[in-house]
Structure formats: C-alpha cells, structure tokens
Scaffold this motif. Structure first.
Motif, PDB file in Angstrom:
ATOM      1  N   LEU A  47       0.902  -1.080   0.050  1.00 26.96           N
ATOM      2  CA  LEU A  47       0.020   0.066  -0.125  1.00 26.96           C
ATOM      3  C   LEU A  47       0.964   1.267   0.049  1.00 26.96           C
ATOM      4  O   LEU A  47       1.863   1.366   0.665  1.00 26.96           O
ATOM      5  CB  LEU A  47      -0.961   0.082   1.155  1.00 26.96           C
ATOM      6  N   GLN A  48       0.230   2.247  -0.737  1.00 30.19           N
ATOM      7  CA  GLN A  48       1.039   3.439  -0.889  1.00 30.19           C
ATOM      8  C   GLN A  48       0.697   4.206   0.403  1.00 30.19           C
ATOM      9  O   GLN A  48      -0.502   4.086   1.056  1.00 30.19           O
ATOM     10  CB  GLN A  48       0.625   4.412  -2.141  1.00 30.19           C
ATOM     11  N   ASN A  49       1.387   5.217   0.961  1.00 29.29           N
ATOM     12  CA  ASN A  49       0.718   5.994   2.003  1.00 29.29           C
ATOM     13  C   ASN A  49       0.417   7.332   1.279  1.00 29.29           C
ATOM     14  O   ASN A  49       0.959   8.294   1.346  1.00 29.29           O
ATOM     15  CB  ASN A  49       2.192   6.445   2.856  1.00 29.29           C
ATOM     16  N   VAL A  50      -0.791   7.295   1.013  1.00 25.89           N
ATOM     17  CA  VAL A  50      -1.362   8.317   0.367  1.00 25.89           C
ATOM     18  C   VAL A  50      -2.101   9.377   1.171  1.00 25.89           C
ATOM     19  O   VAL A  50      -2.837   8.785   2.133  1.00 25.89           O
ATOM     20  CB  VAL A  50      -2.580   7.827  -0.699  1.00 25.89           C
ATOM     21  N   GLU A  51      -1.800  10.695   0.900  1.00 29.36           N
ATOM     22  CA  GLU A  51      -2.319  11.648   1.878  1.00 29.36           C
ATOM     23  C   GLU A  51      -2.446  13.017   1.103  1.00 29.36           C
ATOM     24  O   GLU A  51      -2.247  13.046  -0.114  1.00 29.36           O
ATOM     25  CB  GLU A  51      -1.615  11.826   2.893  1.00 29.36           C
ATOM     26  N   VAL A  52      -3.314  13.964   1.634  1.00 32.57           N
ATOM     27  CA  VAL A  52      -3.347  15.159   0.977  1.00 32.57           C
ATOM     28  C   VAL A  52      -2.108  15.917   1.011  1.00 32.57           C
ATOM     29  O   VAL A  52      -1.772  15.880   2.368  1.00 32.57           O
ATOM     30  CB  VAL A  52      -4.620  16.057   1.445  1.00 32.57           C
ATOM     31  N   LEU A  53      -1.278  16.410   0.085  1.00 36.53           N
ATOM     32  CA  LEU A  53      -0.009  16.990   0.414  1.00 36.53           C
ATOM     33  C   LEU A  53      -0.053  18.223  -0.710  1.00 36.53           C
ATOM     34  O   LEU A  53      -0.555  18.491  -1.399  1.00 36.53           O
ATOM     35  CB  LEU A  53       1.146  16.249   0.123  1.00 36.53           C
ATOM     36  N   ASP A  54       0.883  18.998  -0.215  1.00 33.77           N
ATOM     37  CA  ASP A  54       1.229  20.203  -1.010  1.00 33.77           C
ATOM     38  C   ASP A  54       2.294  19.946  -1.900  1.00 33.77           C
ATOM     39  O   ASP A  54       3.542  19.828  -1.297  1.00 33.77           O
ATOM     40  CB  ASP A  54       1.442  21.484  -0.089  1.00 33.77           C
ATOM     41  N   PRO A  55       2.287  20.039  -3.179  1.00 35.35           N
ATOM     42  CA  PRO A  55       3.311  19.491  -3.930  1.00 35.35           C
ATOM     43  C   PRO A  55       4.609  20.573  -3.794  1.00 35.35           C
ATOM     44  O   PRO A  55       5.728  20.310  -4.022  1.00 35.35           O
ATOM     45  CB  PRO A  55       2.705  19.522  -5.413  1.00 35.35           C
ATOM     46  N   ASN A  56       4.180  21.910  -3.514  1.00 37.06           N
ATOM     47  CA  ASN A  56       5.244  23.061  -3.527  1.00 37.06           C
ATOM     48  C   ASN A  56       6.102  22.569  -2.488  1.00 37.06           C
ATOM     49  O   ASN A  56       7.217  22.710  -2.420  1.00 37.06           O
ATOM     50  CB  ASN A  56       4.602  24.289  -3.490  1.00 37.06           C
ATOM     51  N   ALA A  57       5.473  22.348  -1.307  1.00 40.00           N
ATOM     52  CA  ALA A  57       6.243  22.049  -0.025  1.00 40.00           C
ATOM     53  C   ALA A  57       7.046  20.751  -0.237  1.00 40.00           C
ATOM     54  O   ALA A  57       8.316  20.594   0.145  1.00 40.00           O
ATOM     55  CB  ALA A  57       5.352  21.849   0.988  1.00 40.00           C
ATOM     56  N   VAL A  58       6.546  19.636  -0.779  1.00 39.76           N
ATOM     57  CA  VAL A  58       7.228  18.171  -1.022  1.00 39.76           C
ATOM     58  C   VAL A  58       8.566  18.778  -1.794  1.00 39.76           C
ATOM     59  O   VAL A  58       9.492  18.376  -1.380  1.00 39.76           O
ATOM     60  CB  VAL A  58       6.447  17.202  -1.546  1.00 39.76           C
ATOM     61  N   VAL A  59       8.161  19.186  -2.976  1.00 40.98           N
ATOM     62  CA  VAL A  59       9.304  19.370  -3.952  1.00 40.98           C
ATOM     63  C   VAL A  59      10.281  20.463  -3.427  1.00 40.98           C
ATOM     64  O   VAL A  59      11.547  20.125  -3.703  1.00 40.98           O
ATOM     65  CB  VAL A  59       8.579  19.874  -5.364  1.00 40.98           C
ATOM     66  N   GLY A  60       9.745  21.555  -2.842  1.00 40.81           N
ATOM     67  CA  GLY A  60      10.859  22.543  -2.279  1.00 40.81           C
ATOM     68  C   GLY A  60      11.721  21.715  -1.217  1.00 40.81           C
ATOM     69  O   GLY A  60      12.684  22.034  -1.262  1.00 40.81           O
ATOM     70  N   ASP A  61      11.254  20.911  -0.487  1.00 43.20           N
ATOM     71  CA  ASP A  61      11.880  20.235   0.670  1.00 43.20           C
ATOM     72  C   ASP A  61      13.154  19.488   0.128  1.00 43.20           C
ATOM     73  O   ASP A  61      14.165  19.385   0.545  1.00 43.20           O
ATOM     74  CB  ASP A  61      11.121  19.533   1.525  1.00 43.20           C
ATOM     75  N   ALA A  62      12.618  18.661  -1.001  1.00 41.17           N
ATOM     76  CA  ALA A  62      13.659  17.920  -1.803  1.00 41.17           C
ATOM     77  C   ALA A  62      14.818  18.737  -2.664  1.00 41.17           C
ATOM     78  O   ALA A  62      15.889  18.267  -2.564  1.00 41.17           O
ATOM     79  CB  ALA A  62      13.034  16.868  -2.892  1.00 41.17           C
ATOM     80  N   VAL A  63      14.375  19.806  -3.200  1.00 47.54           N
ATOM     81  CA  VAL A  63      15.258  20.675  -3.789  1.00 47.54           C
ATOM     82  C   VAL A  63      16.305  21.225  -2.842  1.00 47.54           C
ATOM     83  O   VAL A  63      17.504  21.170  -3.081  1.00 47.54           O
ATOM     84  CB  VAL A  63      14.609  22.025  -4.661  1.00 47.54           C
ATOM     85  N   ARG A  64      15.679  21.735  -1.827  1.00 49.99           N
ATOM     86  CA  ARG A  64      16.810  22.212  -0.433  1.00 49.99           C
ATOM     87  C   ARG A  64      17.756  21.011  -0.405  1.00 49.99           C
ATOM     88  O   ARG A  64      18.833  21.372   0.054  1.00 49.99           O
ATOM     89  CB  ARG A  64      15.896  22.803   0.454  1.00 49.99           C
ATOM     90  N   MET A  65      17.082  19.835   0.078  1.00 48.67           N
ATOM     91  CA  MET A  65      18.085  18.691   0.305  1.00 48.67           C
ATOM     92  C   MET A  65      19.124  18.577  -0.940  1.00 48.67           C
ATOM     93  O   MET A  65      20.393  18.333  -0.700  1.00 48.67           O
ATOM     94  CB  MET A  65      17.363  17.452   0.752  1.00 48.67           C
ATOM     95  N   LEU A  66      18.588  18.374  -2.089  1.00 47.67           N
ATOM     96  CA  LEU A  66      19.511  18.003  -3.197  1.00 47.67           C
ATOM     97  C   LEU A  66      20.316  19.120  -3.475  1.00 47.67           C
ATOM     98  O   LEU A  66      21.724  18.975  -3.968  1.00 47.67           O
ATOM     99  CB  LEU A  66      18.541  17.722  -4.424  1.00 47.67           C
ATOM    100  N   ALA A  67      20.123  20.222  -3.334  1.00 51.26           N
ATOM    101  CA  ALA A  67      20.987  21.493  -3.810  1.00 51.26           C
ATOM    102  C   ALA A  67      22.270  21.458  -2.967  1.00 51.26           C
ATOM    103  O   ALA A  67      23.483  21.719  -3.469  1.00 51.26           O
ATOM    104  CB  ALA A  67      20.172  23.029  -3.394  1.00 51.26           C
ATOM    105  N   ARG A  68      22.393  20.969  -1.816  1.00 51.45           N
ATOM    106  CA  ARG A  68      23.361  20.567  -1.053  1.00 51.45           C
ATOM    107  C   ARG A  68      24.530  19.581  -1.333  1.00 51.45           C
ATOM    108  O   ARG A  68      25.548  19.442  -1.228  1.00 51.45           O
ATOM    109  CB  ARG A  68      23.320  20.282   0.818  1.00 51.45           C
ATOM    110  N   LEU A  69      23.754  18.678  -2.184  1.00 49.62           N
ATOM    111  CA  LEU A  69      24.362  17.283  -2.405  1.00 49.62           C
ATOM    112  C   LEU A  69      25.081  17.506  -4.072  1.00 49.62           C
ATOM    113  O   LEU A  69      25.870  16.652  -4.428  1.00 49.62           O
ATOM    114  CB  LEU A  69      23.517  16.033  -2.493  1.00 49.62           C
ATOM    115  N   LEU A  70      24.688  18.360  -4.757  1.00 46.88           N
ATOM    116  CA  LEU A  70      24.981  18.511  -6.208  1.00 46.88           C
ATOM    117  C   LEU A  70      26.200  18.869  -6.397  1.00 46.88           C
ATOM    118  O   LEU A  70      26.894  18.462  -7.515  1.00 46.88           O
ATOM    119  CB  LEU A  70      23.873  19.438  -7.032  1.00 46.88           C
ATOM    120  N   GLY A  71      26.851  19.657  -5.594  1.00 46.78           N
ATOM    121  CA  GLY A  71      28.245  20.185  -5.917  1.00 46.78           C
ATOM    122  C   GLY A  71      28.150  21.441  -6.478  1.00 46.78           C
ATOM    123  O   GLY A  71      27.161  22.091  -6.803  1.00 46.78           O
TER     124      GLY A  71
END
Length: 100
Positions: free
Chosen positions: A11-35
């Motif tokens: 089963l997936q953990n389906v919930e109501v989410l804000d895509p801007n917040a989820v992608v924004g959090d991922a981008v902040r994490m990835l920006a530090r890892l990209l070099g």
C-alpha cells in the motif's frame, strides 16, 4: 518498498499534500548534494493546489529527475524544477490519466 509499491503488492501512504512543499524540501536537500558545478532552482506555482499522493514517491521523483539531469551534464549546468496546475481533458496525451 518501491518495487513492492510498483508491483501493487504494497500500500502507498496516500495523503493530501502540498506539492510545492514536498518538491521544495527535496530541492533544498538536493542543492547541498549536487556540488558547485550544477545550479538547482525551483519555481513553485502559487496556484498549485493540494493533491492526493505519497510524499515519499513524489520526493523520489524529484530526486530521480535531478539526478538524471545532473548525470546528463558532465560539465555542469542549470536544473530548474517547477510545479504547475494542469487541467487534464479527453484529448490529453496521457490516455491513462482521468480528466480532472
């Protein structure tokens, strides 16, 4: 977990989410890892509404997109992710998508 979800055996953990917040959090994490050779930016559409989905899967999609883009630019470059509201109708190019 991803393979089981893909095979619909988990089963997936389906919930109501804000895509801007989820992608924004991922981008902040990835920006530090990209070099230093890769510039990563994110344009959040303020009109983008909430969706039903799995936070982990949406984060994984963002990570895969950024990783693949980085790998395609061996000499560095710019990666821009963005969100947008898109109305899917009967003539939409994705036949499995439901109008909405």
């Amino acid at each position: 977990r991803q393979l089981l979800a893909f095979g619909r055996k988990s089963l997936q953990n389906v919930e109501v989410l804000d895509p801007n917040a989820v992608v924004g959090d991922a981008v902040r994490m990835l920006a530090r890892l990209l070099g230093s050779g890769v510039e990563l930016s994110f344009e959040a559409d303020p009109r983008c509404g909430y969706v039903r989905g799995d936070v982990g899967q949406l984060t994984q999609v963002a990570m895969n997109l950024v990783t693949n883009a980085r790998d395609a630019m061996p000499h560095g470059g710019r990666i821009r992710l963005s969100t947008a509201t898109v109305e899917i109708g009967e003539n939409h190019p994705h036949p499995d998508a439901r109008p909405g």
